[in-house]
Design an enzyme around this catalytic site. Structure first.
Site, mmCIF file in Angstrom:
data_model
loop_
_atom_site.group_PDB
_atom_site.id
_atom_site.type_symbol
_atom_site.label_atom_id
_atom_site.label_comp_id
_atom_site.label_asym_id
_atom_site.label_seq_id
_atom_site.Cartn_x
_atom_site.Cartn_y
_atom_site.Cartn_z
ATOM 1 C CG HIS A 93 1.685 -0.583 4.714
ATOM 2 N ND1 HIS A 93 1.625 -1.705 5.452
ATOM 3 C CD2 HIS A 93 0.527 0.110 4.483
ATOM 4 C CE1 HIS A 93 0.400 -1.803 5.754
ATOM 5 N NE2 HIS A 93 -0.230 -0.741 5.355
ATOM 6 C CG HIS A 139 -5.511 6.298 3.139
ATOM 7 N ND1 HIS A 139 -5.775 6.281 4.458
ATOM 8 C CD2 HIS A 139 -4.880 5.132 2.538
ATOM 9 C CE1 HIS A 139 -5.097 5.068 4.523
ATOM 10 N NE2 HIS A 139 -4.583 4.502 3.494
ATOM 11 C CG HIS A 148 -4.829 2.358 -0.851
ATOM 12 N ND1 HIS A 148 -5.561 1.444 -0.468
ATOM 13 C CD2 HIS A 148 -4.156 3.052 0.142
ATOM 14 C CE1 HIS A 148 -5.357 1.073 0.866
ATOM 15 N NE2 HIS A 148 -4.335 1.933 1.105
ATOM 16 C CG ASP A 159 -2.004 -0.892 1.143
ATOM 17 O OD1 ASP A 159 -2.181 -1.695 0.035
ATOM 18 O OD2 ASP A 159 -2.901 -1.204 2.271
#
Length: 275
Positions: free
Chosen positions: A223, A131, A127, A76
């Site tokens: 990540h 966020h 994504h 991510d």
């Protein structure tokens, strides 16, 4: 003087009317452009069936039922960028392809990295733009969050993204349904590296390799901005390969159609895959 005063009032009145008309026209244009963007987001329509309903809930893909000893690493990308080049070098050394889920703000800040990731054959995943907790948004807001990133990435790379990971892993029936309607496969994970907790490189390696859910079809969460991820990545890849796993991007792991999702979020083919 009265005539001049009336003329001034008339001029001001008509100027106000003109400005209001211009503002309304601009608003309609912007709404039309957004509607065009959202309506054009029907990227994927499978010829077969795809059922994400498990019991009474719509579920994303957490892992995949497969006899192949394959797993997928995913990263991510929402905050920093300090470690991206190092991660890319390690992946290249091991000749491993992964999936990067990117926010719109990350894409805007690091467009050259987005293009480089794409050029190296890795998956580009959505994504969301900002966020946010997607379960708290309306249908239109969800569509806008996905459409903005999609358009940015397509402009940079020419690629149409089809993978979507909700920020924080937060979703509900609405998020799964809307993202599917827009042509996305909503994807979670069944193995969390916990690299975001900064426990250290050894902790990341052990958390992944000893995870109780690790198995054929697992999707592993990492990540690119976590402190110890680059230091752990080499050992993670080596350990997975030593355990007999082939590392593939999520786009190669999942089924495109003729599947359903079980109560654990496992994507299950409706018929045995062709040999």
């Amino acid at each position: 003087m009265k005539l001049k005063h009336r003329l001034s009032e008339n001029i001001l009145f008509w100027m106000a009317v003109v400005f209001l008309a211009m503002g309304a026209a601009l608003t309609f244009y912007e709404q039309g452009q957004m509607a065009l963007t959202v309506n054009s987001m029907s990227i994927f329509r499978a010829s077969g069936s795809a059922n994400h309903l498990a019991g009474k809930r719509q579920l994303p893909i957490y892992c995949v039922q497969t006899e192949k000893p394959q797993v997928a690493l995913s990263f991510d990308a929402a905050w920093g960028n300090e470690d991206t080049a190092q991660i890319m070098d390690i992946l290249a050394k091991h000749q491993v392809k992964v999936t990067f889920f990117m926010t719109g703000s990350w894409v805007e800040k690091y467009p050259e990295d987005v293009k480089y990731i794409a050029s190296q054959g890795h998956d580009l995943g959505n994504h969301s733009q900002n966020h946010k907790n997607m379960s708290q948004l309306s249908d239109e807001e969800i569509r806008r969050e996905l459409a903005q990133v999609h358009d940015q990435v397509k402009a940079l790379t020419g690629q149409e993204m089809t993978l979507f990971r909700p920020p924080y892993g937060d979703y509900d029936d609405q998020v799964v349904t809307v993202s599917r309607d827009m042509g996305y496969y909503p994807v979670q994970w069944d193995v969390d590296s916990l690299d975001w907790k900064d426990y250290g490189a050894d902790s990341i390696v052990r958390t992944i390799l000893d995870h109780k859910h690790l198995g054929n079809g697992s999707i592993i969460l990492m990540h690119n901005g976590a402190k110890y991820t680059p230091a752990a990545l080499d050992a993670v890849i080596t350990g997975l390969k030593d355990a007999g796993y082939e590392l593939v991007p999520i786009s190669q792991l999942i089924y495109r159609d003729n599947y359903h999702i079980d109560h654990e979020g496992r994507q299950v083919p409706d018929a045995p895959p062709a040999a």
